[in-house]
Design a protein around this motif. Structure first.
Motif, PDB file in Angstrom:
ATOM      1  N   GLU A 274       2.346  12.030   1.538  1.00  0.00           N
ATOM      2  CA  GLU A 274       1.788  11.746   3.000  1.00  0.00           C
ATOM      3  C   GLU A 274       0.143  11.245   2.777  1.00  0.00           C
ATOM      4  N   GLY A 275      -0.131  12.150   2.186  1.00  0.00           N
ATOM      5  CA  GLY A 275      -1.834  12.871   1.623  1.00  0.00           C
ATOM      6  C   GLY A 275      -1.802  10.729   1.572  1.00  0.00           C
ATOM      7  N   LYS A 276      -1.745  10.718  -0.014  1.00  0.00           N
ATOM      8  CA  LYS A 276      -1.921   9.340  -0.023  1.00  0.00           C
ATOM      9  C   LYS A 276      -1.087   7.944   0.426  1.00  0.00           C
ATOM     10  N   ARG A 277      -0.373   8.172   0.888  1.00  0.00           N
ATOM     11  CA  ARG A 277       0.045   7.430   1.476  1.00  0.00           C
ATOM     12  C   ARG A 277      -1.343   7.155   2.906  1.00  0.00           C
ATOM     13  N   ALA A 278      -1.735   7.823   3.528  1.00  0.00           N
ATOM     14  CA  ALA A 278      -2.824   8.004   4.439  1.00  0.00           C
ATOM     15  C   ALA A 278      -3.802   7.238   4.106  1.00  0.00           C
ATOM     16  N   PHE A 279      -4.522   7.704   2.759  1.00  0.00           N
ATOM     17  CA  PHE A 279      -5.231   7.151   1.636  1.00  0.00           C
ATOM     18  C   PHE A 279      -5.508   5.907   1.599  1.00  0.00           C
ATOM     19  N   MET A 280      -3.642   6.023   0.852  1.00  0.00           N
ATOM     20  CA  MET A 280      -3.698   4.115   0.999  1.00  0.00           C
ATOM     21  C   MET A 280      -3.542   2.643   2.063  1.00  0.00           C
ATOM     22  N   LEU A 281      -3.601   3.419   3.411  1.00  0.00           N
ATOM     23  CA  LEU A 281      -3.026   3.227   4.141  1.00  0.00           C
ATOM     24  C   LEU A 281      -4.882   2.957   4.725  1.00  0.00           C
ATOM     25  N   GLU A 282      -6.287   3.533   4.725  1.00  0.00           N
ATOM     26  CA  GLU A 282      -7.447   3.479   5.242  1.00  0.00           C
ATOM     27  C   GLU A 282      -7.919   2.326   3.871  1.00  0.00           C
TER      28      GLU A 282
ATOM     29  N   ALA B 150       0.977  -0.679   0.177  1.00  0.00           N
ATOM     30  CA  ALA B 150      -0.341  -0.152   0.039  1.00  0.00           C
ATOM     31  C   ALA B 150       0.967   1.359   0.334  1.00  0.00           C
ATOM     32  N   LEU B 151       1.683   1.338   1.083  1.00  0.00           N
ATOM     33  CA  LEU B 151       2.109   2.191   1.026  1.00  0.00           C
ATOM     34  C   LEU B 151       3.888   2.316  -0.347  1.00  0.00           C
ATOM     35  N   SER B 152       3.937   1.459  -1.031  1.00  0.00           N
ATOM     36  CA  SER B 152       5.039   1.587  -2.710  1.00  0.00           C
ATOM     37  C   SER B 152       3.752   2.847  -3.248  1.00  0.00           C
TER      38      SER B 152
END
Length: 78
Positions: free
Chosen positions: A41-49, A33-35
Motif C-alpha cells: 500500500e505504501g508503494k501504491r501511494a508512492f507510485m500514484l504520486e 503505476a499500480l501494477s
C-alpha cells in the motif's frame, strides 16, 4: 434543419469519443503505476504520486513506462 441535426450529433459523437479516449489513457496509466507497485500500500501511494509528478512534468506517454519503472526502483525498501 436536417443539416443542423447531423452537425450537432456528429460533434457530440466526436466529443464523446475524444473524452472516452482520454479516460481510457488515464486509466491505463493509473493501472501501469499500480501494477509496478504490487500489493504494498505504501508503494501504491508512492507510485500514484510519481504518476501525478510525471503528468505535472509532462512526461510523454512513450517515455512514461520507463520513467515509472525508474521511480519504482527508487522506492525506499523497508
Amino acid at each position: 434543419m436536417d443539416y443542423l441535426i447531423i452537425f450537432v450529433t456528429t460533434v457530440a459523437g466526436l466529443y464523446f469519443h475524444g473524452w472516452l479516449y482520454v479516460r481510457i489513457r488515464r486509466w491505463m496509466d493509473h493501472d501501469l503505476a499500480l501494477s509496478l507497485a504490487g500489493k504494498d500500500e505504501g508503494k501504491r501511494a508512492f507510485m500514484l504520486e510519481r504518476l501525478a509528478e510525471a503528468r505535472a512534468r509532462k512526461i510523454k506517454r512513450r517515455d512514461l513506462p520507463q520513467w515509472l519503472e525508474a521511480a519504482a526502483a527508487g522506492y525506499p525498501a523497508r
